[in-house]
Design a protein around this motif. Structure first.
Motif, mmCIF file in Angstrom:
data_model
loop_
_atom_site.group_PDB
_atom_site.id
_atom_site.type_symbol
_atom_site.label_atom_id
_atom_site.label_comp_id
_atom_site.label_asym_id
_atom_site.label_seq_id
_atom_site.Cartn_x
_atom_site.Cartn_y
_atom_site.Cartn_z
ATOM 1 N N CYS A 42 -25.155 9.871 -28.900
ATOM 2 C CA CYS A 42 -24.282 10.822 -29.588
ATOM 3 C C CYS A 42 -24.565 12.254 -29.140
ATOM 4 O O CYS A 42 -23.658 12.988 -28.724
ATOM 5 C CB CYS A 42 -24.483 10.697 -31.103
ATOM 6 N N THR A 45 -23.623 12.891 -25.542
ATOM 7 C CA THR A 45 -22.177 12.837 -25.316
ATOM 8 C C THR A 45 -21.504 14.127 -25.763
ATOM 9 O O THR A 45 -20.706 14.718 -25.029
ATOM 10 C CB THR A 45 -21.557 11.643 -26.064
ATOM 11 N N PHE A 46 -21.842 14.590 -26.958
ATOM 12 C CA PHE A 46 -21.113 15.717 -27.542
ATOM 13 C C PHE A 46 -21.752 17.077 -27.248
ATOM 14 O O PHE A 46 -21.051 18.091 -27.248
ATOM 15 C CB PHE A 46 -20.984 15.520 -29.055
ATOM 16 N N GLU A 49 -22.135 16.696 -22.793
ATOM 17 C CA GLU A 49 -20.919 16.209 -22.119
ATOM 18 C C GLU A 49 -21.246 15.230 -20.996
ATOM 19 O O GLU A 49 -20.570 15.182 -19.969
ATOM 20 C CB GLU A 49 -20.097 17.379 -21.594
ATOM 21 N N ASP A 51 -21.804 11.205 -19.641
ATOM 22 C CA ASP A 51 -21.128 9.932 -19.859
ATOM 23 C C ASP A 51 -21.975 9.047 -20.769
ATOM 24 O O ASP A 51 -23.172 8.840 -20.505
ATOM 25 C CB ASP A 51 -20.907 9.223 -18.518
ATOM 26 N N VAL A 75 -18.430 4.686 -28.722
ATOM 27 C CA VAL A 75 -18.260 6.108 -29.014
ATOM 28 C C VAL A 75 -16.813 6.376 -29.378
ATOM 29 O O VAL A 75 -15.903 6.056 -28.613
ATOM 30 C CB VAL A 75 -18.665 6.974 -27.799
ATOM 31 N N ASP A 76 -16.610 6.970 -30.553
ATOM 32 C CA ASP A 76 -15.276 7.400 -30.970
ATOM 33 C C ASP A 76 -15.251 8.920 -30.911
ATOM 34 O O ASP A 76 -15.764 9.603 -31.803
ATOM 35 C CB ASP A 76 -14.978 6.919 -32.391
ATOM 36 N N ARG A 77 -14.686 9.449 -29.852
ATOM 37 C CA ARG A 77 -14.692 10.905 -29.661
ATOM 38 C C ARG A 77 -13.820 11.620 -30.685
ATOM 39 O O ARG A 77 -14.036 12.803 -30.962
ATOM 40 C CB ARG A 77 -14.229 11.250 -28.240
ATOM 41 N N THR A 78 -12.844 10.940 -31.231
ATOM 42 C CA THR A 78 -11.963 11.570 -32.220
ATOM 43 C C THR A 78 -12.685 11.822 -33.531
ATOM 44 O O THR A 78 -12.598 12.901 -34.121
ATOM 45 C CB THR A 78 -10.727 10.698 -32.468
ATOM 46 N N GLY A 80 -16.081 11.464 -33.892
ATOM 47 C CA GLY A 80 -17.457 11.885 -33.667
ATOM 48 C C GLY A 80 -18.481 10.844 -34.076
ATOM 49 O O GLY A 80 -19.651 11.176 -34.257
ATOM 50 N N TYR A 97 -21.416 13.198 -35.115
ATOM 51 C CA TYR A 97 -21.379 14.562 -34.579
ATOM 52 C C TYR A 97 -20.657 15.479 -35.546
ATOM 53 O O TYR A 97 -19.581 15.173 -36.048
ATOM 54 C CB TYR A 97 -20.663 14.595 -33.232
ATOM 55 N N CYS A 103 -25.650 16.135 -33.625
ATOM 56 C CA CYS A 103 -25.556 14.768 -34.134
ATOM 57 C C CYS A 103 -26.670 14.470 -35.121
ATOM 58 O O CYS A 103 -27.802 14.917 -34.964
ATOM 59 C CB CYS A 103 -25.615 13.762 -32.991
#
Length: 460
Positions: A42, A45-46, A49, A51, A75-78, A80, A97, A103
């Motif tokens: 987490c 990723t956030f 940035e 992968d 991972v659900d980027r929408t 978080g 996040y 996170c």
């Protein structure tokens, strides 16, 4: 044939029961591994940035416990939300996040409650200022072949190196980055965060909101723990029991990945009645201690939102650390033991700030003498640790083999997997080294610092 069918039926039943058991009540070690996987993926990723799959394979699976190699993440980027589990099914590790807070591990799975907690206002400055570092982002490295011979020596920078930044006389004179990383990449400091926690407490001491000799720190510490002071906690000499072991379910891994309220868990520890000595007399390195300190300094604020904004207002913004993100637990306590992300250049700002004894741009941000007190060896540690969450022993100096003799005034921020900031006041030198370098590899960043001192000190 009936016997075979019977055996097959029994085996199938056992498998179903085992799967059901793993799904409903997975062992704590699997839950720790799942929580760790979700949290690390987490944040990277956030905040960086990177992968998610590359983070899972490189940062979680490759250097870690064999159990981590069969972890899977989504991972659900929408929303978080990052979830992880053994084969993607067992363990129920969850991380969330939140803007401005990075996170948080959510061990109880209640992401909506975690999402609904207070958050700091957005920072006023999100870009470095103009001019040369540290006032701005411009760097003018030395054109020095011998310096870069040191920085390009993989034996000195170590396996898994991600960043090295060298500061001499207040300016960055050289830097090197690993593949996929650069001066804009946020990097996790792990236990180097502890020293930043001490600096934040120093700011509040300067403002008269905390006192180092303050005791009676929690209302429910009505036993012998009522005698513990802030200074005892900062020197890792509180006498609270603690197991800092990694690789299994210990106090520290339980706190970081199984406890929604990390500070409450750490503060629930009793005094150590088995080890000779007492409060102020026994050194016990403890990430729980640093999280307790985070909760205590946050309790100095009536407004939780103001407390959450304090690290940036009091330290990060004045130092120009625009990349810095200090993460909290699910309940909103800063994980002041472990979870500060910042670029290598911003970690160098912390080192330079301490080298300058808490003075920045002519302004004293810490009490006069506070940094001197921080780095003064605590008697309980045998001289290895300072009074204020800083090491006097070079990173990994306890490993077998030779150790360089660095100047006596050197002190160190040290973190898991090879993170270090070495501060050498007599050389006016700060060396940041970040990477993914497990202790088992035997790397000692002090040799890098020694080589740089020798190179930079040669006759011109």
């Amino acid at each position: 044939m009936r016997v075979v069918k019977g055996i097959v039926g029994i085996v199938a039943a056992i498998i179903v029961l085992a799967v059901g058991w793993l799904f409903v009540a997975p062992p704590e070690l699997i839950r720790v591994g799942s929580g760790y996987s979700a949290k690390i993926v987490c944040s990277n990723t956030f905040l960086t940035e990177r992968d998610p799959q590359e983070v899972l394979e490189t940062d979680v699976q490759a250097p870690g416990h064999p159990l981590l190699r069969i972890m899977r993440v989504s991972v659900d980027r929408t929303t978080g939300i990052v979830r992880a589990g053994l084969f993607g099914m067992f363990g129920k590790g969850t991380a969330l996040y939140r803007e401005g807070l990075g996170c948080a591990a959510v061990p109880d799975g209640d992401v909506e409650a975690a999402r609904g907690r207070p958050a700091p206002l957005p920072p006023e400055a999100d870009e470095p200022g103009e001019g040369l570092w540290p006032e701005g982002s411009e760097v003018m490295p030395l054109e020095d072949g011998e310096l870069y011979a040191v920085l390009n020596d993989e034996a000195l920078t170590g396996p898994g190196m991600r960043a090295v930044v060298v500061v001499k006389d207040g300016r960055i004179i050289g830097e090197r980055y690993g593949e996929g990383f650069d001066e804009t990449t946020r990097l996790l400091g792990w236990s180097m965060t502890k020293t930043v926690t001490s600096a934040l407490i120093g700011r509040l001491v300067r403002d008269g909101r905390l006192s180092l000799d303050e005791a009676g720190l929690f209302d429910n510490w009505t036993d012998g723990r009522s005698e513990i002071t802030l200074a005892d906690l900062l020197g890792m000499a509180s006498d609270l029991t603690w197991n800092e072991g990694y690789g299994d379910v210990s106090d520290v891994t339980r706190m970081l990945y199984l406890e929604p309220d990390m500070a409450a868990f750490a503060a629930s520890m009793p005094l150590d009645t088995e080890t000779p000595g007492g409060i102020g007399e026994v050194f016990e390195y403890s990430s729980g201690t640093s999280v307790i300190l985070s909760r205590l300094w946050q309790n100095a604020f009536e407004d939780e939102t103001e407390a959450l904004a304090y690290p940036r207002a009091a330290l990060f913004d004045p130092l120009g650390m625009t990349s810095a993100v200090l993460e909290t637990d699910e309940h909103g306590t800063f994980v002041g033991s472990s979870y500060l992300y910042a670029t290598a250049r911003d970690w160098a700002r912390i080192g330079q700030f301490l080298l300058q004894r808490g003075v920045w741009n002519g302004r004293s941000l810490l009490p006069v003498g506070y940094v001197d007190w921080m780095v003064e060896p605590h008697p309980a540690s045998g001289g290895d640790y300072g009074r204020g969450h800083v090491w006097r022993r070079a990173s990994n100096a306890w490993l077998p083999g030779d150790n360089p003799e660095l100047p006596a005034d050197a002190f160190f921020l040290s973190g898991h997997d090879g993170q270090s900031v070495s501060v050498v006041p007599s050389e006016n030198l700060v060396v940041v080294r970040m990477g993914l370098t497990p202790t088992a590899l035997g790397y000692k960043p002090a040799f890098l610092v020694e080589a740089l001192i020798e190179t930079l000190g040669r006759p011109q």
